[in-house]
Design an enzyme around this catalytic site. Structure first.
Site, PDB file in Angstrom:
ATOM      1  N   CYS A   1      30.260  25.239  31.133  1.00 47.31           N
ATOM      2  CA  CYS A   1      29.173  26.143  31.510  1.00 47.31           C
ATOM      3  C   CYS A   1      29.725  27.424  32.139  1.00 47.31           C
ATOM      4  CB  CYS A   1      28.227  25.450  32.488  1.00 47.31           C
ATOM      5  SG  CYS A   1      26.835  26.487  33.009  1.00 47.31           S
TER       6      CYS A   1
ATOM      7  N   MET B   1      21.770  21.091  28.923  1.00 49.03           N
ATOM      8  CA  MET B   1      21.078  22.380  29.001  1.00 49.03           C
ATOM      9  C   MET B   1      20.151  22.343  30.210  1.00 49.03           C
ATOM     10  SD  MET B   1      20.347  23.170  24.995  1.00 49.03           S
ATOM     11  CE  MET B   1      19.372  21.684  24.767  1.00 49.03           C
ATOM     12  N   MET B   2      20.543  23.043  31.233  1.00 51.62           N
ATOM     13  CA  MET B   2      19.840  22.972  32.504  1.00 51.62           C
ATOM     14  C   MET B   2      18.402  23.438  32.359  1.00 51.62           C
ATOM     15  SD  MET B   2      22.924  24.232  35.027  1.00 51.62           S
ATOM     16  CE  MET B   2      22.011  23.886  36.542  1.00 51.62           C
TER      17      MET B   2
ATOM     18  N   ASN C   1      30.941  21.294  18.960  1.00 48.04           N
ATOM     19  CA  ASN C   1      29.686  21.873  19.435  1.00 48.04           C
ATOM     20  C   ASN C   1      29.763  23.395  19.277  1.00 48.04           C
ATOM     21  OD1 ASN C   1      28.541  22.992  22.517  1.00 48.04           O
ATOM     22  ND2 ASN C   1      27.126  22.069  21.076  1.00 48.04           N
TER      23      ASN C   1
ATOM     24  N   GLY D   1      26.910  26.669  17.738  1.00 49.20           N
ATOM     25  CA  GLY D   1      26.451  27.419  16.578  1.00 49.20           C
ATOM     26  C   GLY D   1      25.996  26.599  15.396  1.00 49.20           C
TER      27      GLY D   1
END
Length: 319
Positions: free
Chosen positions: A83, A1-2, A194, A196
């Protein structure tokens, strides 16, 4: 997560769970080759086990960066093919690479040839009009020819035109059944789900079908969830009995960062949600939000903010 899972957040997350595998934010090959390499490769030794996530599409550049990462001591290198940001699409990075599975395989093969640590891939179940289990199966079938054994699958497709990255995390429907079926089709691969997932109960349900689960924003914005990971998923005691203990244990590291010249607000932004939903949690968050960026802000600012929090009293044993 950038811009979220930097070394300051990861150090705090590790204090909440001793056994979870942590990931860096996505780092592009260009940033490592031409930018501030020390900034991106720096971490605290306590963060292990720690994976670094790379973004890129040039096999030679990715191999070079993989060597840097192994030399820096990371435990795993993950290639991001999930992404949906416009910023990375323009550089042939992220989810757009799902349209080029052979290139992804070449990138992973080049990285694996350069290092001895595991190289993994994270991707979506599809992009744009390319959807359905057959599309996902074809992608994995092609990419696994690289020798990659671990596939982390965000169970939503990405819509590359018309949706923002945030909308791409919410609007396309979750298809957990595709990821379950993927494990059945490729039992020899490690399949990690991955997307939710919000509770450890959900994690346990998914773990009956796949090899692992990855939590992203839920772990970031609900950090107390991590305090339950070790006892629930690893059958090990939680490092702390309450969140105040966790923040207090973080103070020496925070002080070291302040002495290096890191602004307080750059660190405490990762601590804003630790008391969410508890008595005084809103006052704690407001105090930090208003005070952490002011001149003279320091360790006392966080300590003063914690004074607003009132934790529920633990029942005492009676004999």
């Amino acid at each position: 997560m950038m811009e979220l899972t930097d070394r300051f957040y990861r150090r705090f997350a590790r204090s909440l769970s001793q056994h979870t595998l942590l990931y860096t934010e996505m780092i592009t090959t260009g940033a490592l080759i031409h930018g501030d390499r020390q900034r991106f490769l720096r971490y605290d030794p306590s963060e292990h086990p720690l994976a670094i996530q790379l973004g890129g599409s040039n096999p030679k550049d990715l191999a070079l960066c993989a060597r840097m990462c192994e030399d820096a001591g990371f435990d795993e290198i993950n290639l991001n093919v999930g992404c949906p940001s416009d910023r990375v699409q323009n550089n042939m990075i992220g989810a757009c690479l799902m349209a080029h599975p052979q290139l992804v395989a070449e990138c992973l093969a080049a990285m694996q040839a350069e290092v001895d640590i595991p190289v993994t891939v994270k991707h979506r179940i599809g992009i744009d009009e390319q959807e359905g289990y057959e599309v996902l199966h074809h992608f994995v079938e092609q990419v696994r020819q690289s020798g990659c054994k671990t596939f982390i699958v965000h169970a939503r497709k990405a819509i590359l035109q018309g949706l923002s990255p945030k909308e791409n995390r919410e609007i396309p429907p979750l298809r957990y059944e595709y990821v379950y079926q993927l494990k059945q089709s490729f039992p020899e691969l490690e399949i990690i789900l991955n997307g939710g997932i919000k509770t450890l109960d959900e994690c346990q349900t998914h773990l009956q079908q796949v090899d692992g689960v990855m939590l992203g924003r839920e772990a970031y914005y609900n950090p107390r969830l991590l305090m339950e990971v070790d006892p629930v998923l690893f059958a090990q005691p939680s490092p702390f009995q309450c969140p105040k203990q966790a923040v207090q244990a973080y103070l020496p590291f925070l002080q070291e960062c302040l002495q290096e010249g890191v602004p307080l607000g750059h660190i405490t932004r990762h601590l804003l949600s630790i008391f969410q939903g508890l008595p005084g949690g809103r006052l704690y968050r407001r105090h930090l939000s208003e005070q952490a960026h002011r001149p003279g802000a320091g360790l006392h600012t966080l300590v003063d903010a914690m004074e607003h929090v009132r934790l529920p009293q633990q029942p005492t044993e009676t004999k």
